[in-house]
Each structure stands twice: as C-alpha cells, then as structure tokens.
Design an enzyme around this catalytic site. Structure first.
Site, mmCIF file in Angstrom:
data_model
loop_
_atom_site.group_PDB
_atom_site.id
_atom_site.type_symbol
_atom_site.label_atom_id
_atom_site.label_comp_id
_atom_site.label_asym_id
_atom_site.label_seq_id
_atom_site.Cartn_x
_atom_site.Cartn_y
_atom_site.Cartn_z
ATOM 1 N N THR A 1 128.505 -12.841 64.664
ATOM 2 C CA THR A 1 127.323 -12.020 64.395
ATOM 3 C C THR A 1 126.889 -12.204 62.954
ATOM 4 O OG1 THR A 1 127.740 -10.394 66.094
ATOM 5 C CG2 THR A 1 126.588 -9.600 64.139
ATOM 6 N N GLY B 1 136.279 -19.425 63.890
ATOM 7 C CA GLY B 1 135.231 -18.506 63.461
ATOM 8 C C GLY B 1 134.877 -18.663 62.000
ATOM 9 N N ARG B 2 135.630 -17.938 61.156
ATOM 10 C CA ARG B 2 135.249 -17.849 59.747
ATOM 11 C C ARG B 2 135.146 -19.207 59.054
ATOM 12 N NH1 ARG B 2 139.362 -12.874 59.422
ATOM 13 N NH2 ARG B 2 140.201 -14.200 61.081
ATOM 14 N N GLY C 1 142.499 -16.792 63.935
ATOM 15 C CA GLY C 1 143.318 -17.270 62.821
ATOM 16 C C GLY C 1 143.847 -18.685 62.997
ATOM 17 N N TYR D 1 133.483 -3.294 72.796
ATOM 18 C CA TYR D 1 132.101 -3.026 73.178
ATOM 19 C C TYR D 1 132.062 -2.584 74.649
ATOM 20 C CZ TYR D 1 131.257 -5.068 68.646
ATOM 21 O OH TYR D 1 131.286 -5.316 67.300
HETATM 22 C C1 LIG Z 1 131.370 -12.175 60.533
HETATM 23 C C2 LIG Z 1 131.989 -12.159 61.887
HETATM 24 C C3 LIG Z 1 131.195 -11.919 62.996
HETATM 25 C C4 LIG Z 1 131.746 -11.904 64.290
HETATM 26 N N1 LIG Z 1 130.925 -11.721 65.356
HETATM 27 C C5 LIG Z 1 131.430 -11.812 66.614
HETATM 28 C C6 LIG Z 1 130.572 -11.734 67.743
HETATM 29 O O1 LIG Z 1 129.339 -11.639 67.643
HETATM 30 N N2 LIG Z 1 131.154 -11.799 68.968
HETATM 31 C C7 LIG Z 1 132.507 -11.931 69.146
HETATM 32 O O2 LIG Z 1 132.987 -11.971 70.276
HETATM 33 N N3 LIG Z 1 133.330 -12.047 68.078
HETATM 34 C C8 LIG Z 1 132.828 -12.014 66.843
HETATM 35 N N4 LIG Z 1 133.658 -12.194 65.760
HETATM 36 C C9 LIG Z 1 135.056 -12.605 65.985
HETATM 37 C C10 LIG Z 1 135.163 -14.146 65.949
HETATM 38 O O3 LIG Z 1 134.529 -14.710 67.086
HETATM 39 C C11 LIG Z 1 136.627 -14.637 65.939
HETATM 40 O O4 LIG Z 1 137.270 -14.210 67.123
HETATM 41 C C12 LIG Z 1 137.402 -14.146 64.739
HETATM 42 O O5 LIG Z 1 136.667 -14.363 63.545
HETATM 43 C C13 LIG Z 1 138.765 -14.803 64.616
HETATM 44 O O6 LIG Z 1 138.644 -16.194 64.472
HETATM 45 P P1 LIG Z 1 138.841 -16.905 63.021
HETATM 46 O O7 LIG Z 1 140.182 -16.469 62.517
HETATM 47 O O8 LIG Z 1 138.788 -18.377 63.323
HETATM 48 O O9 LIG Z 1 137.731 -16.451 62.153
HETATM 49 C C14 LIG Z 1 133.138 -12.156 64.459
HETATM 50 C C15 LIG Z 1 133.922 -12.401 63.344
HETATM 51 C C16 LIG Z 1 133.375 -12.400 62.070
HETATM 52 C C17 LIG Z 1 134.259 -12.713 60.896
#
Ligand SMILES: Cc1cc2nc3c(=O)[nH]c(=O)nc-3n(C[C@H](O)[C@H](O)[C@H](O)COP(=O)(O)O)c2cc1C
Length: 350
Positions: A29, A319-320, A298, A183
């Site tokens: 998001t 994600g990040r 992660g 949600y």
């Molecule tokens: C800024 C931000 C926005 C996110 N928005 C969503 C979203 O819209 N839908 C969703 O299912 N997860 C959302 N997440 C979770 C990510 O999809 C992901 O599962 C999470 O960041 C862990 O992965 P990572 O460690 O690779 O960042 C969001 C995470 C972050 C940091």
C-alpha cells in the site's frame, strides 16, 4: 552454480501464465492514488519499473467505497479507476511483466471519516482492542464498528466479484483476494472479531463461509487459475489471539484443495516458526495445501531460494526491498548490493 539460480527459472502459474522467475513483488500500500482513488501516471511508472519481477501483486485495491480505511488507496469499482489501472497494466506488460490486483475491504480497520459519518462495517460490533490510532489522521481512534447485516454480507461478496471482473477489464493477469492482515475477510476468520451467531459465525465452517462464498462468486466471473488468495493465520496486527483460531485454518486450508486456484500466499511480516503451527506460517500452509504457495515475510533472495529448494514454497514475495530497489531482480541476479529499506521511502513513489 549459484544457489540463487533456483529463483531464475521460469514457472507456470495456472493455465496460460508463465512467470519469468520466482520472485514476486508483494502487495504494498502506497496511498498515492488521486482523490477519486484512481491510479496515477506516477503509479504506472512505479509498477513499470518493477516489471522484471516474476509477478507483481498490486497494492491492496478497494472493492467499494465501503471498504476504505486509509487515504488515497486505489479502487476497482468505477470506470475511471479501471481506466487508471489500464495504464499501469499496459506499462507492466510492455516491460515484459505480469500483474495481479489485490482486492480488498478493510472491515473494521476503518473510520467513519471514510463513510460520511457512518460507522465502518465488520462481522461483529467489536472494536480493535486498545482502539489504536487511525493512520494518517490527527489523533483519531478506531471506533466500535457495526455488525454487517446478511444483505450487506451478500453485497460485499458481490463487490469482490465485480472488482475481479473489473480487474480483468483493466488488463490484470488475475486477482489476489486479500484474506489477510486483519481486514474484513480475516475478521470473519478470527474469534476476536467474529462473534456472530448466524451462519457466518460460531463454528469453523460458519467462520470460513464468508471467504468461500467470495471465492465461489469470483470464480463464477473469472477463471479459477487467475485467482490467488492471501491468508495470515498468524498475523495479529489489529486482532487479539484466540487459541481456537488455528482450528479455523486447519479446516479451511485443506478445503482450498478442492479449488484450482493460482496460489495461496502467506501474509506475514516475519515468517518465523511458531510452536503451535509446528513451523513457519508458510510451512503450516504447505502442510495442508497442495497447490502453489508463495512465502513472504522477511525473506532475502538467499533465504527465499533455500525455502524453494527445501520445498516450503514455490515462489517468494519480497516487499520492503522492492520499495527500496526498483531493480531488485536485476541486482539479485548480478549479485549487486541492495539499498536498505527505510520508512521515509514511503513518502515518495519511485
Ligand atoms: C508499506 C507497506 C505496505 C504494505 N501494504 C500491503 C498491502 O497493501 N497488502 C498486503 O497484503 N500486505 C501489505 N504489506 C505487507 C507486505 O506485502 C509484506 O507481506 C511484508 O512487507 C513482509 O515482506 P518483506 O519483509 O519482504 O517486506 C505492506 C507492507 C509494507 C511495509
């Protein structure tokens, strides 16, 4: 051979969809849609820059105005929104990528400011414990939501189906039903937020009914092979834990084997082991679900490749690091240093 090579083989995801690699851009998001919740040109450029992911999953996208809980999150329920998304999907496809729309309703993780003063809807009139601060507002707290009527349940389920159809019209390769992260759908799947005593609560079968009816309605309008599902059996973000929650997922995950979905995707911020799940959330999903599994939470390319190699997952969502590195795939492939993610990066859509 580099241990990462396993990520760079093409892979078939359902009928007629081949991904160039196993690295998935997780839904993120960004709250950058315009005030009519229409995707902008800057969003088209942002997604287009990340098209070398095997698959992009869009940021959570509203199935209706009723579902909004954050500012400037895009929708898929008006023609201008569909047309806005067309620019995004065209850009991604021009650049050789694939993209699914994550379709979403926030349920009680919302506020009456988004609903002309009316309370947000949820399975039951139960507030988020400790209420908490509504993001990006001046000190507004979450309210006690109102319980959905049966006709509202039917209406929202139908909105998911319409949004899925709209997603295909907008050029998406498929949709991901957002059943995770506390949600609306997830609220039906947890005892803290679902206190209903009708056919949508009180037993595991009833608690899962809202989800399965949505899947059934969505698959009536788009092929099952274009439907993914995100679930988070263990993401207590705006939910209280209840010992009985696991029983809901023990029931629903094997039932998903009756469908031919594109995938099931772990919703976690850190995919670490839990004793009661006898492993990570992804391993728990894998134990019960026979189709394609996307791990997230992660992961690095290295730990993701290891998870694919040992059979825990088929695909890895990042994600990040994708926010920090539009060229994530290229960097990982050529062993270049990654830029570290920082929350300040959320202020800009690069
Ligand atoms: C800024 C931000 C926005 C996110 N928005 C969503 C979203 O819209 N839908 C969703 O299912 N997860 C959302 N997440 C979770 C990510 O999809 C992901 O599962 C999470 O960041 C862990 O992965 P990572 O460690 O690779 O960042 C969001 C995470 C972050 C940091």
């Amino acid at each position: 051979m580099s241990p990462l090579n396993t990520l760079f083989h093409s892979v078939d995801l359902g009928a007629n969809l081949t991904l160039n690699n196993r690295i998935i851009m997780a839904p993120l998001t960004r709250s950058m849609a315009d005030d009519d919740l229409v995707p902008t040109d800057a969003m088209a450029a942002y997604y287009g820059r990340r098209a070398d992911a095997g698959l992009i999953i869009s940021e959570a996208t509203l199935v209706s105005q009723d579902g909004q809980g954050y500012p400037n999150t895009p929708g898929l329920y008006t023609q201008v929104q569909i047309d806005g998304w067309k620019k995004v999907t065209q850009r991604v496809h021009q650049n050789g990528g694939k993209i699914f729309a994550q379709i979403w309703h926030t349920g009680r993780v919302s506020h009456s400011i988004y609903h002309n003063g009316e309370l947000p809807m949820a399975p039951s009139a139960v507030p988020i414990v400790g209420h908490g601060h509504v993001p990006r507002t001046e000190n507004l707290e979450y309210e006690t939501p109102r319980a959905m009527t049966l006709s509202e349940i039917k209406r929202v389920q139908h909105q998911f189906a319409v949004a899925a159809k709209n997603a295909i019209e907008a050029g998406f390769d498929g949709v991901e039903i957002h059943g995770a992260n506390s949600y609306l759908i997830d609220e039906f799947l947890h005892w803290d937020s679902n206190r209903r005593v009708d056919e949508y609560g009180g037993t595991v079968e009833n608690m899962a009914r809202f989800l399965f009816e949505i899947i059934d309605q969505v698959k009536a309008v788009i092929p099952e092979s274009k439907i993914g599902l995100r679930l988070s059996p263990q993401a207590y973000i705006n939910l209280e834990h209840d010992e009985r929650d696991k029983q809901v997922f023990d029931y629903l995950l094997p039932r998903l084997n009756q469908y031919d979905l594109a995938y099931v995707h772990t919703g976690m911020f850190a995919d670490v082991p839990y004793e009661h799940l006898e492993g990570t959330v992804t391993q728990y999903i894998r134990k019960h679900y026979r189709g394609t599994v996307i791990a997230s939470g992660g992961y690095s390319a290295e730990s993701g490749a290891a998870a694919v190699k040992n059979g825990d997952a088929d695909l890895i969502a990042i994600g990040r690091s994708f926010i920090a590195n539009p060229d994530y795939v290229e960097k990982v492939k050529h062993d270049k240093a990654l830029i570290e993610y920082d929350n300040d990066m959320l202020n800009e859509l690069y």
